[in-house]
Write a protein that holds these residues in place. Structure first.
Motif, PDB file in Angstrom:
ATOM      1  N   LYS A  35      -6.288  -5.937  -2.283  1.00 29.58           N
ATOM      2  CA  LYS A  35      -6.084  -6.695  -1.059  1.00 29.58           C
ATOM      3  C   LYS A  35      -4.590  -6.867  -0.802  1.00 29.58           C
ATOM      4  CE  LYS A  35      -7.373 -11.007   1.221  1.00 29.58           C
ATOM      5  NZ  LYS A  35      -7.829 -10.311   2.427  1.00 29.58           N
ATOM      6  N   GLY A  36      -4.183  -6.697   0.438  1.00 29.64           N
ATOM      7  CA  GLY A  36      -2.784  -6.815   0.789  1.00 29.64           C
ATOM      8  C   GLY A  36      -1.996  -5.563   0.483  1.00 29.64           C
ATOM      9  N   ASP A  37      -2.673  -4.402   0.440  1.00 30.86           N
ATOM     10  CA  ASP A  37      -1.987  -3.138   0.183  1.00 30.86           C
ATOM     11  C   ASP A  37      -0.820  -2.981   1.140  1.00 30.86           C
ATOM     12  OD1 ASP A  37      -4.310  -2.983  -1.231  1.00 30.86           O
ATOM     13  OD2 ASP A  37      -5.036  -1.131  -0.328  1.00 30.86           O
ATOM     14  N   LEU A  56      -1.397  -0.387  18.609  1.00 28.87           N
ATOM     15  CA  LEU A  56      -2.613  -1.042  19.081  1.00 28.87           C
ATOM     16  C   LEU A  56      -3.458  -1.527  17.908  1.00 28.87           C
ATOM     17  CD1 LEU A  56      -4.410  -1.905  21.427  1.00 28.87           C
ATOM     18  CD2 LEU A  56      -5.425   0.389  21.411  1.00 28.87           C
ATOM     19  N   THR A  57      -3.513  -0.758  16.836  1.00 23.29           N
ATOM     20  CA  THR A  57      -4.273  -1.171  15.662  1.00 23.29           C
ATOM     21  C   THR A  57      -3.708  -2.460  15.087  1.00 23.29           C
ATOM     22  OG1 THR A  57      -4.795   1.128  15.147  1.00 23.29           O
ATOM     23  CG2 THR A  57      -5.086  -0.452  13.378  1.00 23.29           C
ATOM     24  N   GLU A  58      -2.386  -2.566  15.072  1.00 24.50           N
ATOM     25  CA  GLU A  58      -1.743  -3.800  14.623  1.00 24.50           C
ATOM     26  C   GLU A  58      -2.077  -4.963  15.558  1.00 24.50           C
ATOM     27  OE1 GLU A  58       0.388  -6.805  12.998  1.00 24.50           O
ATOM     28  OE2 GLU A  58      -0.046  -4.875  12.062  1.00 24.50           O
ATOM     29  N   ARG A  59      -1.972  -4.715  16.858  1.00 26.46           N
ATOM     30  CA  ARG A  59      -2.193  -5.780  17.848  1.00 26.46           C
ATOM     31  C   ARG A  59      -3.644  -6.262  17.869  1.00 26.46           C
ATOM     32  NH1 ARG A  59       2.838  -7.356  20.301  1.00 26.46           N
ATOM     33  NH2 ARG A  59       1.854  -7.660  22.328  1.00 26.46           N
ATOM     34  N   LEU A  60      -4.574  -5.370  17.536  1.00 27.88           N
ATOM     35  CA  LEU A  60      -5.988  -5.752  17.490  1.00 27.88           C
ATOM     36  C   LEU A  60      -6.350  -6.457  16.186  1.00 27.88           C
ATOM     37  CD1 LEU A  60      -7.616  -2.535  19.016  1.00 27.88           C
ATOM     38  CD2 LEU A  60      -7.461  -4.787  20.099  1.00 27.88           C
ATOM     39  N   GLY A  61      -5.434  -6.453  15.245  1.00 30.92           N
ATOM     40  CA  GLY A  61      -5.666  -7.132  13.971  1.00 30.92           C
ATOM     41  C   GLY A  61      -6.492  -6.348  12.972  1.00 30.92           C
ATOM     42  N   TYR A  62      -6.633  -5.039  13.213  1.00 28.28           N
ATOM     43  CA  TYR A  62      -7.503  -4.237  12.347  1.00 28.28           C
ATOM     44  C   TYR A  62      -6.877  -3.918  10.988  1.00 28.28           C
ATOM     45  CZ  TYR A  62     -10.586  -3.539  16.410  1.00 28.28           C
ATOM     46  OH  TYR A  62     -11.441  -3.727  17.470  1.00 28.28           O
ATOM     47  N   PHE A  63      -5.565  -3.803  10.921  1.00 29.52           N
ATOM     48  CA  PHE A  63      -4.926  -3.603   9.616  1.00 29.52           C
ATOM     49  C   PHE A  63      -5.190  -4.815   8.722  1.00 29.52           C
ATOM     50  CE2 PHE A  63      -1.519  -0.871  11.841  1.00 29.52           C
ATOM     51  CZ  PHE A  63      -2.134   0.317  11.479  1.00 29.52           C
ATOM     52  N   LYS A  64      -4.925  -5.977   9.274  1.00 31.75           N
ATOM     53  CA  LYS A  64      -5.101  -7.217   8.521  1.00 31.75           C
ATOM     54  C   LYS A  64      -6.549  -7.400   8.098  1.00 31.75           C
ATOM     55  CE  LYS A  64      -4.048 -12.172   8.755  1.00 31.75           C
ATOM     56  NZ  LYS A  64      -3.486 -13.273   9.599  1.00 31.75           N
ATOM     57  N   ALA A  65      -7.476  -7.047   8.999  1.00 31.66           N
ATOM     58  CA  ALA A  65      -8.903  -7.193   8.700  1.00 31.66           C
ATOM     59  C   ALA A  65      -9.323  -6.334   7.507  1.00 31.66           C
ATOM     60  CB  ALA A  65      -9.737  -6.835   9.924  1.00 31.66           C
ATOM     61  N   GLU A  66      -8.607  -5.233   7.296  1.00 33.27           N
ATOM     62  CA  GLU A  66      -8.899  -4.333   6.179  1.00 33.27           C
ATOM     63  C   GLU A  66      -8.138  -4.714   4.910  1.00 33.27           C
ATOM     64  OE1 GLU A  66     -11.028  -1.797   5.862  1.00 33.27           O
ATOM     65  OE2 GLU A  66     -11.807  -2.079   7.896  1.00 33.27           O
ATOM     66  N   LYS A 247      -6.920   6.487  -2.753  1.00 33.18           N
ATOM     67  CA  LYS A 247      -8.049   6.708  -1.836  1.00 33.18           C
ATOM     68  C   LYS A 247      -8.582   5.417  -1.204  1.00 33.18           C
ATOM     69  CE  LYS A 247      -9.752  11.238  -3.097  1.00 33.18           C
ATOM     70  NZ  LYS A 247     -10.970  12.073  -3.173  1.00 33.18           N
ATOM     71  N   GLU A 248      -8.572   4.320  -1.946  1.00 38.39           N
ATOM     72  CA  GLU A 248      -9.068   3.061  -1.378  1.00 38.39           C
ATOM     73  C   GLU A 248      -8.177   2.602  -0.223  1.00 38.39           C
ATOM     74  OE1 GLU A 248     -10.072  -0.061  -4.111  1.00 38.39           O
ATOM     75  OE2 GLU A 248     -10.664   1.371  -5.653  1.00 38.39           O
ATOM     76  N   THR A 249      -6.875   2.732  -0.401  1.00 35.01           N
ATOM     77  CA  THR A 249      -5.943   2.346   0.658  1.00 35.01           C
ATOM     78  C   THR A 249      -6.087   3.264   1.872  1.00 35.01           C
ATOM     79  OG1 THR A 249      -4.357   1.513  -0.969  1.00 35.01           O
ATOM     80  CG2 THR A 249      -3.516   1.994   1.227  1.00 35.01           C
ATOM     81  N   VAL A 250      -6.203   4.554   1.634  1.00 33.69           N
ATOM     82  CA  VAL A 250      -6.359   5.511   2.733  1.00 33.69           C
ATOM     83  C   VAL A 250      -7.655   5.241   3.488  1.00 33.69           C
ATOM     84  CG1 VAL A 250      -6.562   7.942   3.356  1.00 33.69           C
ATOM     85  CG2 VAL A 250      -4.967   7.251   1.554  1.00 33.69           C
ATOM     86  N   GLN A 251      -8.714   4.895   2.767  1.00 34.26           N
ATOM     87  CA  GLN A 251      -9.980   4.581   3.442  1.00 34.26           C
ATOM     88  C   GLN A 251      -9.827   3.368   4.356  1.00 34.26           C
ATOM     89  OE1 GLN A 251     -13.148   6.397   3.186  1.00 34.26           O
ATOM     90  NE2 GLN A 251     -13.119   5.229   5.095  1.00 34.26           N
ATOM     91  N   LYS A 252      -9.096   2.374   3.890  1.00 33.05           N
ATOM     92  CA  LYS A 252      -8.866   1.191   4.729  1.00 33.05           C
ATOM     93  C   LYS A 252      -8.084   1.550   5.990  1.00 33.05           C
ATOM     94  CE  LYS A 252      -8.904  -2.059   0.836  1.00 33.05           C
ATOM     95  NZ  LYS A 252      -8.100  -3.019   0.042  1.00 33.05           N
ATOM     96  N   LEU A 253      -7.081   2.422   5.845  1.00 33.17           N
ATOM     97  CA  LEU A 253      -6.318   2.873   7.010  1.00 33.17           C
ATOM     98  C   LEU A 253      -7.226   3.618   7.985  1.00 33.17           C
ATOM     99  CD1 LEU A 253      -3.096   4.137   5.213  1.00 33.17           C
ATOM    100  CD2 LEU A 253      -3.173   2.288   6.901  1.00 33.17           C
ATOM    101  N   ALA A 254      -8.073   4.489   7.449  1.00 29.26           N
ATOM    102  CA  ALA A 254      -9.000   5.232   8.293  1.00 29.26           C
ATOM    103  C   ALA A 254      -9.962   4.285   9.006  1.00 29.26           C
ATOM    104  CB  ALA A 254      -9.778   6.251   7.464  1.00 29.26           C
ATOM    105  N   ASN A 255     -10.468   3.286   8.285  1.00 28.15           N
ATOM    106  CA  ASN A 255     -11.365   2.302   8.897  1.00 28.15           C
ATOM    107  C   ASN A 255     -10.695   1.632  10.094  1.00 28.15           C
ATOM    108  OD1 ASN A 255     -13.187   2.835   6.850  1.00 28.15           O
ATOM    109  ND2 ASN A 255     -12.748   0.961   5.691  1.00 28.15           N
TER     110      ASN A 255
END
Length: 345
Positions: A35-37, A56-66, A247-255
């Motif tokens: 968490k917090g990668d 846009l991903t940052e502004r939508l809060g999706y990075f933080k959500a992952e 891979k776990e971090t990359v999956q979160k980015l992809a999500n």
């Protein structure tokens, strides 16, 4: 220490700060994907509409959500963003997929992990002063044509359009003018007769009556007409070794990015523009920025998956003019992966 690079903290409205990065960028990211990668991503122009999913991903809060701590950085041209990745200053780059092929033949293994687009999103635009004798790519001979940077994807595409229309790369002059106001100023001053750029620069030039569209590659149809097929461009690409060990971090980015692409496919250009920093309109105002996004939206994928046949189009285009690739065997399967986007949820 490396030279200072422009930095835009992901929470900022635009790229306004400077920082000095070291070549040990890998130290900032957790190998376990906890968490917090922390991940640094260099973007080849944060305010370009073709790279809009990054901010846009940052502004939508999706990075933080992952559970990601993503720092978005910016350079004016994709080739500079590529350099930051290869040197280890950042873990990811938002730039054109075609760099993965170019790097492979140079001995660097890099792969697209999220494919944002299926068309270049680029426009070859000509100044009003030169419009009389610059009416097609076959007229590039003897001209000075603007590109974001030498070795950038705009440079690649300009050279392809030239050689595929009977003009040798030695018969015209590419000029590195960046994008936005630097591109516009170069056109106004006559230091270039035309050039390749993206929105919102295109929208601003047209609104000011400074030039005309010569070749439009902002849609799949425009890509097929100019390049003979879909041309995957904007993507998140990373060094293959880093992907395989994180891979776990990359999956979160992809999500996060796939959520953004899906969100974009179900919202209007006006709704998208409302989420972005106000100054991304480059002085043209919100209405013009909305038009710029609307013109470019057709280029984006909805799911981050590499379009079928796209890598082959890119290889054909690059081999048409690039001597490094012409006699090289490119393993396209190693230039992208769909592992993460197909598992995104």
């Amino acid at each position: 220490m490396r030279a200072p690079l422009k930095v835009a903290a992901a929470v900022a409205a635009s790229a306004v700060a400077l920082t000095t990065l070291t070549a040990c960028g890998g130290d900032s990211a957790s190998a376990s994907g906890g968490k917090g990668d922390k991940v640094k991503i260099m973007v080849g122009g944060l305010d370009k509409v073709i790279y809009l999913p990054a901010m846009l991903t940052e502004r939508l809060g999706y990075f933080k959500a992952e559970g990601l701590d993503v720092q978005l950085l910016t350079e004016p041209a994709g080739v500079q963003a590529e350099t930051a990745l290869v040197s280890g200053d950042v873990q990811g780059t938002v730039g054109f997929y075609d760099h993965t092929l170019d790097l492979q033949v140079k001995g660097k293994q890099v792969e697209s992990v999220v494919q944002f687009s299926q068309a270049p999103g680029e426009v070859e635009i000509v100044s009003n002063a030169a419009a009389g004798d610059l009416t097609a790519a076959g007229d590039f001979k003897g001209k000075k044509l603007g590109v974001t940077g030498i070795g950038s994807s705009t440079d690649f595409l300009t050279k392809y359009l030239a050689v595929s229309n009977g003009v040798k790369t030695s018969e015209f002059t590419p000029v590195a003018v960046g994008a936005g106001q630097t591109f516009i100023s170069a056109m106004e001053q006559g230091s270039i007769q035309g050039g390749m750029t993206t929105d919102p620069t295109v929208a601003t030039i047209l609104d000011k009556g400074l030039g005309k569209v010569l070749i439009d590659m902002r849609t799949p149809e425009g890509s097929r007409k100019a390049l003979g097929g879909l041309y995957p461009s904007s993507s998140l690409y990373m060094q293959t070794e880093w992907v395989n060990t994180h891979k776990e971090t990359v999956q979160k980015l992809a999500n996060a990015f796939v959520k953004t692409l899906n969100w974009m496919s179900t919202h209007s250009a006006a709704e998208i523009a409302a989420k972005m920093p106000a100054d991304y309109a480059q002085g043209g105002g919100q209405e013009l920025y909305v038009k710029a996004i609307e013109s470019t939206l057709p280029m984006f994928t909805k799911d981050g998956v590499m379009p079928e046949g796209g890598p082959e189009t890119v290889e054909r285009v690059l081999k048409a003019f690039n001597p490094n690739l012409q006699n090289a065997k490119v393993d396209l399967a190693k230039t992208y992966t769909t592992e993460f986007v197909k598992s995104a949820g």
